[in-house]
Design an enzyme around this catalytic site. Structure first.
Site, short mmCIF file in Angstrom:
data_model
loop_
_atom_site.label_atom_id
_atom_site.label_comp_id
_atom_site.label_asym_id
_atom_site.label_seq_id
_atom_site.Cartn_x
_atom_site.Cartn_y
_atom_site.Cartn_z
N CYS A 255 95.55 121.58 -56.14
CA CYS A 255 95.40 123.02 -56.00
C CYS A 255 96.60 123.74 -56.61
O CYS A 255 96.45 124.73 -57.35
CB CYS A 255 95.26 123.41 -54.52
SG CYS A 255 93.75 122.87 -53.72
N CYS B 82 146.50 115.93 -26.07
CA CYS B 82 145.56 116.27 -27.14
C CYS B 82 145.13 117.72 -26.91
O CYS B 82 144.36 118.00 -25.99
CB CYS B 82 144.37 115.33 -27.11
SG CYS B 82 143.09 115.73 -28.31
N CYS C 194 96.07 121.22 -51.72
CA CYS C 194 96.71 119.95 -52.07
C CYS C 194 97.53 120.14 -53.34
O CYS C 194 97.61 121.24 -53.91
CB CYS C 194 95.65 118.87 -52.26
SG CYS C 194 94.62 119.11 -53.74
#
Length: 533
Positions: free
Chosen positions: A443, A80, A440
């Site tokens: 707001c 691999c 928030c």
């Protein structure tokens, strides 16, 4: 015109030639040596004649110094040397690609022979352990017992058979709970193969290997095998849960040397043959962590989402797949409306949920795709629901009035995320405040009415369609809903991961609009009726 003659000529310059035997017309098989600082190593390579895949390299034979096990070397000598997912096949340069692949194979082999990639063995553990696959659906990471289930030809180890059966219900076959002993033990050591005989073939081999890894784990394993032997069990399975992967083995004939009497304290178990088992994890912790390794998930948290509409339908499933409702947590879906057929085109739910409560239908869909999730539908107005005690509240309704009500009730005590779509899919936005100085959602709405923090330059024009008896309908495609849900999930994952994240986030979707400002934090507005003290 075939490039094979030119390829063979180029390969000849680095010592490779065409093999006399060509077992397949689809591949060209060549042989030669991979040059390392330890000398040339004989190998063969199978080259796809369409050049759509990288050559398959096999050592012929595997050098003695790499036996019986080495990183990146398969049991038959396959090497691999490249991760296909990270490399691009160049079909327009087959000769250069093939030469570069063989050069990379030689480089990796050289590092393996020099002992420079020994740590890779831990990552490749299952490449050498076993190909016999069992499913593992165990939520607990603590030492304990388990149940062995069989569904058709499939076996699963579980600590909750009902949950596991729901996950595997799509498989053909009848469910049986097998009466075989399952014990689970834990270790703090990552497994790695031994450098001599591997994999272990007997109980003694396995215990000797465990002694070198974690002697405390070895003692637990030995005690459980001894207990099964004394109870007269011929077959037992031991699952070892390590920090990287779980692995397991089964004893094949534990009582091949039975005790003469109950007073016989001998333990003739060490030459009993074992069968190594490859565990394929399907537990919720693995599924939710798989795509974000090492990062926090929503497991164990109580999350309530208000609104199971065009945004919430997709976001609800995303939250579940990020861990919401797992590991003792809860995902609550609040929506008192039914799914209208006209909304199916942009909703996570389908026509089979028409005229049914959206919260109940989405909860059922989430349980179908994530059977282990604790999801609770609430078919009531959010103002009538107890939303106290949650770790996070999500407003996915897009309704300003409800969003402002939620802000007035919870913005000062519970993390509250709002997600919505601007106009007819012009932009998607999210808002969350994480500090007492930040405003928030009310707001933000007040600021927007004054022309501040709007989503796009010039604002968003209100556009409705179908204003007849069916009521106003804002037109946009399902892709807008999905992108709003994705923004919501990104905001949630930043919150749970405690990452820096702006309170107001906007993603403009319309190519005819420009964002009016960068993502930012919105300060508290003096006199806000929702969050002002």
């Amino acid at each position: 015109m075939s490039v094979i003659p030119q390829l063979l000529a180029a390969l000849k310059t680095i010592g490779f030639r065409r093999c006399e035997e060509q077992p397949s017309s689809s591949h060209l098989v060549i042989e030669g040596n991979l040059d390392t600082r330890f000398g040339g190593v004989p190998c063969s390579a199978r080259i796809d004649r369409t050049f759509q895949t990288f050559p398959l390299v096999q050592l012929t034979p595997v050098p003695e110094c790499l036996l019986p096990v080495a990183p990146h070397i398969g049991p038959s000598g396959s090497l691999c040397y490249i991760a296909e997912a990270t490399a691009v096949v160049d079909i327009f340069n087959p000769i250069g690609q093939t030469l570069a692949a063989l050069e990379q194979a030689a480089r990796v082999l050289d590092q393996v022979m020099a002992g420079e990639r020994v740590d890779d063995l831990a990552e490749e553990f299952y490449a050498f352990w076993s190909n016999l696959q069992f499913f593992s659906d165990v939520d607990s990471r603590e030492t304990g017992a388990g149940v062995l289930l069989q569904i058709g030809d499939v076996f699963a180890i579980s600590d909750n058979p009902e949950r596991t059966c729901a996950k595997l219900a799509h498989l053909p076959g009848k469910l049986r709970e097998l009466p075989w002993s399952i014990d689970r033990v834990t270790t703090k050591t990552v497994p790695r193969p031994k450098s001599d005989a591997w994999p272990p073939e007997t109980v003694g081999d396995l215990l000797a290997w465990q002694r070198d890894l974690d002697d405390a784990c070895r003692r637990k394993v030995e005690a459980r095998i001894a207990k099964a032997y004394r109870k007269g069990r011929t077959f037992t399975i031991i699952v070892i849960d390590s920090p990287s992967i779980p692995y397991a083995f089964a004893t094949l004939d534990l009582l091949k040397t039975p005790r003469e009497s109950s007073r016989d304290q001998r333990l003739p178990i060490y030459d009993v043959r074992i069968l190594c088992l490859n565990l394929c994890r399907i537990d919720d912790a693995f599924v939710t962590q798989r795509n974000i390794p090492g990062q926090p998930t929503l497991a164990g948290l109580r999350i309530a989402m208000i609104g199971v509409g065009t945004i919430g339908g997709y976001l609800g499933e995303m939250l579940a797949k990020a861990g919401a409702g797992t590991a003792g947590g809860e995902l609550m879906l609040v929506d008192n409306q039914h799914l209208e057929p006209g909304n199916v085109g942009r909703h996570r739910l389908g026509a089979n949920s028409s005229f049914r409560p959206k919260a109940t239908s989405l909860a059922g869909e989430i349980k179908r795709v994530m059977p282990g999730v604790n999801v609770r539908p609430i078919v009531h107005d959010a103002r009538e629901v107890n939303l106290e005690g949650f770790d996070l509240l999500i407003d996915a309704t897009g309704e300003q009035a409800l969003g402002q009500w939620l802000a007035s009730k919870f913005s000062q005590k519970t993390p509250l995320l709002h997600v919505w779509i601007e106009g007819a899919g012009v932009a998607v936005r999210s808002y969350v405040s994480s500090h007492a100085s930040e405003g928030c959602y009310r707001c933000l709405c007040d600021y927007e009415r004054q022309g501040h923090f709007v989503a796009v330059e010039g604002g968003v024009e209100t556009l409705f369609a179908g204003q007849g008896c069916e009521g106003p309908y804002v037109p946009f495609s399902a892709s807008v809903s999905i992108q709003a849900a994705a923004l919501g999930l990104d905001s949630v994952m930043a919150w749970v991961g405690r990452k820096a994240w702006p309170g107001l986030s906007t993603r403009v979707l319309s190519r005819t609009h420009e964002a009016s400002h960068a993502d930012c934090t919105v300060l508290k507005r003096a006199g806000c009726p929702a969050c002002a003290s």
